[in-house]
Scaffold this motif. Structure first.
Motif, mmCIF file in Angstrom:
data_model
loop_
_atom_site.group_PDB
_atom_site.id
_atom_site.type_symbol
_atom_site.label_atom_id
_atom_site.label_comp_id
_atom_site.label_asym_id
_atom_site.label_seq_id
_atom_site.Cartn_x
_atom_site.Cartn_y
_atom_site.Cartn_z
ATOM 1 N N MET A 1 0.859 -0.958 -0.300
ATOM 2 C CA MET A 1 -0.151 -0.084 -0.399
ATOM 3 C C MET A 1 1.174 1.439 -0.237
ATOM 4 N N SER A 2 0.891 1.674 -1.192
ATOM 5 C CA SER A 2 1.503 3.275 -0.840
ATOM 6 C C SER A 2 0.783 4.527 0.107
ATOM 7 N N LYS A 3 1.805 5.278 -0.096
ATOM 8 C CA LYS A 3 1.683 6.464 1.102
ATOM 9 C C LYS A 3 1.580 7.474 0.128
ATOM 10 N N PRO A 78 -8.481 -1.260 2.925
ATOM 11 C CA PRO A 78 -7.768 0.474 2.834
ATOM 12 C C PRO A 78 -7.457 0.174 1.355
ATOM 13 N N PRO A 79 -7.176 1.003 0.234
ATOM 14 C CA PRO A 79 -7.255 0.496 -0.641
ATOM 15 C C PRO A 79 -5.379 0.253 -1.038
ATOM 16 N N PHE A 80 -5.448 -0.666 -2.248
ATOM 17 C CA PHE A 80 -4.094 -1.256 -1.807
ATOM 18 C C PHE A 80 -4.173 -1.371 -3.533
ATOM 19 N N VAL A 81 -2.597 -1.516 -3.689
ATOM 20 C CA VAL A 81 -2.196 -1.689 -5.742
ATOM 21 C C VAL A 81 -1.581 -3.155 -5.612
ATOM 22 N N LYS A 82 -2.599 -4.460 -6.243
ATOM 23 C CA LYS A 82 -2.847 -5.898 -5.982
ATOM 24 C C LYS A 82 -1.706 -6.487 -6.495
ATOM 25 N N LYS A 85 4.464 -5.449 -9.646
ATOM 26 C CA LYS A 85 5.646 -4.628 -9.931
ATOM 27 C C LYS A 85 4.833 -3.331 -10.736
ATOM 28 N N VAL A 86 4.638 -1.945 -10.529
ATOM 29 C CA VAL A 86 4.173 -0.850 -11.387
ATOM 30 C C VAL A 86 4.716 -0.322 -12.051
ATOM 31 N N ASP A 87 4.170 0.174 -12.566
ATOM 32 C CA ASP A 87 4.740 2.083 -13.055
ATOM 33 C C ASP A 87 4.660 3.079 -12.620
ATOM 34 N N PRO A 88 6.240 3.712 -11.480
ATOM 35 C CA PRO A 88 6.293 4.670 -11.169
ATOM 36 C C PRO A 88 5.361 5.966 -11.940
ATOM 37 N N TRP A 89 5.077 5.499 -12.892
ATOM 38 C CA TRP A 89 4.192 6.688 -13.455
ATOM 39 C C TRP A 89 3.038 6.612 -13.911
ATOM 40 N N SER A 90 2.311 5.142 -13.573
ATOM 41 C CA SER A 90 1.200 4.805 -13.803
ATOM 42 C C SER A 90 0.628 5.893 -12.583
ATOM 43 N N ALA A 91 -1.048 5.864 -13.320
ATOM 44 C CA ALA A 91 -2.069 6.002 -12.558
ATOM 45 C C ALA A 91 -2.002 5.493 -11.482
ATOM 46 N N GLU A 92 -1.289 3.947 -11.663
ATOM 47 C CA GLU A 92 -1.785 2.980 -10.267
ATOM 48 C C GLU A 92 -0.819 3.115 -9.337
ATOM 49 N N ALA A 93 0.215 3.384 -8.964
ATOM 50 C CA ALA A 93 1.152 4.282 -8.861
ATOM 51 C C ALA A 93 0.282 4.894 -7.827
ATOM 52 N N ARG A 94 -0.321 5.934 -8.329
ATOM 53 C CA ARG A 94 -0.730 6.639 -7.398
ATOM 54 C C ARG A 94 -1.987 6.192 -6.371
ATOM 55 N N VAL A 95 -2.530 4.961 -6.518
ATOM 56 C CA VAL A 95 -2.831 4.760 -5.402
ATOM 57 C C VAL A 95 -3.214 4.507 -4.016
ATOM 58 N N GLY A 96 -3.157 5.353 -2.644
ATOM 59 C CA GLY A 96 -3.107 4.749 -1.232
ATOM 60 C C GLY A 96 -3.811 5.982 -1.276
#
Length: 627
Positions: A1-3, A78-82, A85-96
């Motif tokens: 989970m990103s912050k 809480p929201p999390f990325v399944k 590996k996620v592209d750090p510039w993608s929209a999914e990398a901003r989930v948190g």
């Protein structure tokens, strides 16, 4: 989970935590102390609710609604990325979850300059590929002497804060403190160290303008009451200040455990109906409550199966589900949910002559009682599959909440959001466990022993003194001598199980069933794993619940508890004198990890389980005919 923390222009990822940590360690209002940055988790009204998967557990939701109000509609993870590996510039990398830098004051590691992060002296250095390396730097720092070439230097959070018992948290008042009160001086401040150690007497704050300086030792204890201003009622996670606060603020250190204590409720997912499909529809009733036709049921089931909202419902046809929904709507099936007692229904299921053996989240198997303990133990139930749901309903600061659902019996609970919440954060863990029920007739005989009554009186006096010191009703909240016995034995068993079952002690938890009010006669313990993934269901704990293994572990636990490495001090401890909530118990013999104990290592006494050096007559596992 990103912050992530937000400003007006962009969103900057700053690290990762596990979803369950957002309930137990880093929830709304808590500080997340990373190597180069410290942030506060914002209220749930700032979270992206649509990205938070719902968790269904009707009994727990009813209990939450009793505390927070009927407007609470759902519990959500809480929201999390399944993806791994996620592209750090993608929209999914901003989930948190959204966070904000706190404390606002930063210290330059080279020149010691102390200033707020938005003063213009600092800038953020973002690291997209390694978000945990995101940090602030002091631009064009010339070093402590001012004679070095200007270059950027790292800036770290100032490690002192103010907190109060009402749940408020604020920046340390650096200008007020160094000048001894309110001042018009706006000169720069510097933080420096003197001496070889980092004791507070050697940590100094100095004003560059008027040369005022003071060490940090005077910010704590009795001196702190005289040198610190009144509490401003700040809630940094809500961007809000309460108008009045009469509590004294206390200096706390960044990363200290007393800056945030979660208040949670938990329940086991257990079958409350004899028919599995009825149980499933009741568990997910919020999805079916307004259904009026079979067509609607088909559409709802399609969404449920696709999103795995109600595991097990896919085994039934829409016609079967619709028949149950109609029966509940017509009153042919009782759909009421107990909210006053979370553990009561669990106990009723565990003690059934033929407990349920195969449900989506509950798989049990009866087994034999160890031969040498048939007089003390009635039955043992192996729980090969179970699910626990935990809900975060608030938090406290400075003082930990007592184990009570009564708001009058807790420190003031700080809110998770600005408005009344319509959802709350929750998590679910899957695991396995062993349930042990003790013989009621033996317990009643044991409770009447003079030595047990005398020890109960001492524990109750300690309970009264402890609550008096916290301005609580001294005659309420005592769980009873039966609870202390079962609680202590549970801790002793957890220690033994952790050595053999393959799980570490912190991943094993307990639930104590010892309610004797209103004619009840509960007497049991459930020891189970609480892991957020498949590691909690490996089978190691269940195997140790079988007769031969359980008997051996009980023997080991009892023999090991007879002598503590801290004896005779441990066995001679008297709670009524020290105003404590435990007697013969300490870290060397009976205390468990904080994540394991449901009472924070309170209400423990080895003398109730085995004969100790100081009290040989109160032990439950002695011959009950002897005194």
């Amino acid at each position: 989970m990103s912050k992530k923390f937000k400003d007006t222009s962009n969103i900057t990822p700053v690290g990762e935590v596990r979803p369950t940590q957002l309930l137990w360690t880093y929830g709304p209002g808590a500080l997340i102390d990373m190597p180069s940055l410290s942030v506060v988790t914002l209220g749930i009204d700032r979270w992206e609710k649509d990205r938070c998967p719902p968790i269904v557990e009707a009994r727990l939701l009813a209990a939450v609604q009793k505390v927070l109000g009927s407007q609470v509609e759902t519990m959500r993870m809480p929201p999390f990325v399944k993806a791994d590996k996620v592209d750090p510039w993608s929209a999914e990398a901003r989930v948190g979850v959204p966070v904000r830098p706190f404390p606002r004051w930063l210290r330059c590691v080279k020149c010691g300059m102390l200033a707020e992060y938005d003063s213009g002296l600092f800038k953020v250095k973002e690291s997209r590929y390694r978000p945990e390396n995101t940090r602030f730097v002091h631009q064009s720092c010339c070093g402590s002497e001012g004679d070095k070439p200007a270059r950027d230097a790292d800036a770290v959070p100032a490690r002192f804060l103010l907190a109060c018992r009402n749940g408020h948290l604020d920046d340390f008042p650096w200008r007020y403190y160094v000048h001894g009160g309110q001042t018009d001086c706006t000169a720069g401040l510097r933080f420096f160290e003197s001496g070889a150690s980092l004791q507070t007497e050697n940590l100094w704050i100095k004003c560059d303008g008027c040369d005022a300086k003071r060490n940090m030792a005077q910010a704590f204890g009795k001196s702190g009451k005289e040198n610190l201003p009144a509490c401003r009622g700040r809630h940094p996670h809500l961007d809000r200040y309460d108008s009045d606060c009469d509590e004294e603020p206390r200096g706390v250190l960044l990363g200290a455990t007393n800056s945030w204590f979660p208040i949670t409720l938990s329940a086991l997912a257990i079958p409350l109906a004899r028919d599995p499909i009825i149980q499933l529809v009741q568990d997910g009733w919020d999805n079916f409550v307004d259904v009026e036709s079979l067509i609607e049921v088909k559409a709802i089931l399609k969404v449920m199966v696709k999103n795995a909202i109600l595991p097990g419902i896919s085994a039934y046809t829409p016609d079967e589900v619709w028949a149950v929904v109609e029966a509940i709507q017509n009153g042919d099936i009782d759909n009421t949910v107990t909210q006053d007692d979370i553990k009561g229904p669990e106990w009723d299921v565990f003690i059934e002559p033929n407990p349920p053996t195969d449900w989506p989240h509950f798989l049990s198997e009866s087994t034999e009682v160890p031969a040498s303990y048939k007089a003390q133990i009635s039955n043992v139930l192996l729980l090969k599959r179970l699910r626990e749901v935990n809900a975060l309903i608030g938090f406290t600061r400075v003082e930990a909440p007592e184990e009570s659902n009564d708001p009058d019996e807790q420190p003031p609970m700080a809110a998770l959001c600005n408005d009344t919440p319509d959802w709350i954060p929750a998590s679910q863990v899957h695991g396995e466990g062993v349930f042990i029920r003790f013989a009621e007739d033996r317990l009643k005989v044991w409770e009447e022993k003079p030595a047990v009554k005398a020890l109960s009186e001492k524990l109750f006096e300690g309970h009264q003194g402890w609550r008096n010191s916290r301005k609580l009703d001294p005659d309420k909240g005592y769980p009873g001598i039966r609870y202390v016995l079962l609680h202590t034995l549970s801790h002793l068993l957890i220690r033994e199980l952790a050595l053999e079952c393959g799980y570490n002690a912190a991943s094993i938890r307990e639930r104590i069933y010892a309610d004797t009010s209103d004619g009840k006669s509960q007497a049991g313990i459930l020891i189970y794993t609480a892991a957020a993934d498949s590691d909690g269901t490996l089978g190691g704990l269940v195997e140790l619940g079988k007769p031969d293994s359980l008997g051996r572990l009980l023997d080991q636990a009892i023999n090991r508890a007879k002598i503590c490495s801290s004896d005779p001090l441990c066995s001679e401890h008297e709670p009524q004198k020290d105003r404590t909530l435990h007697a013969a118990a300490c870290h060397a013999c009976a205390f468990a990890a904080e994540t394991s104990c449901e009472r924070g290592n309170l209400y423990l006494d080895r003398a109730l389980v085995v004969a100790t050096l100081d009290n040989p007559h109160a032990a439950f596992f002695n011959d009950l005919t002897n005194e």
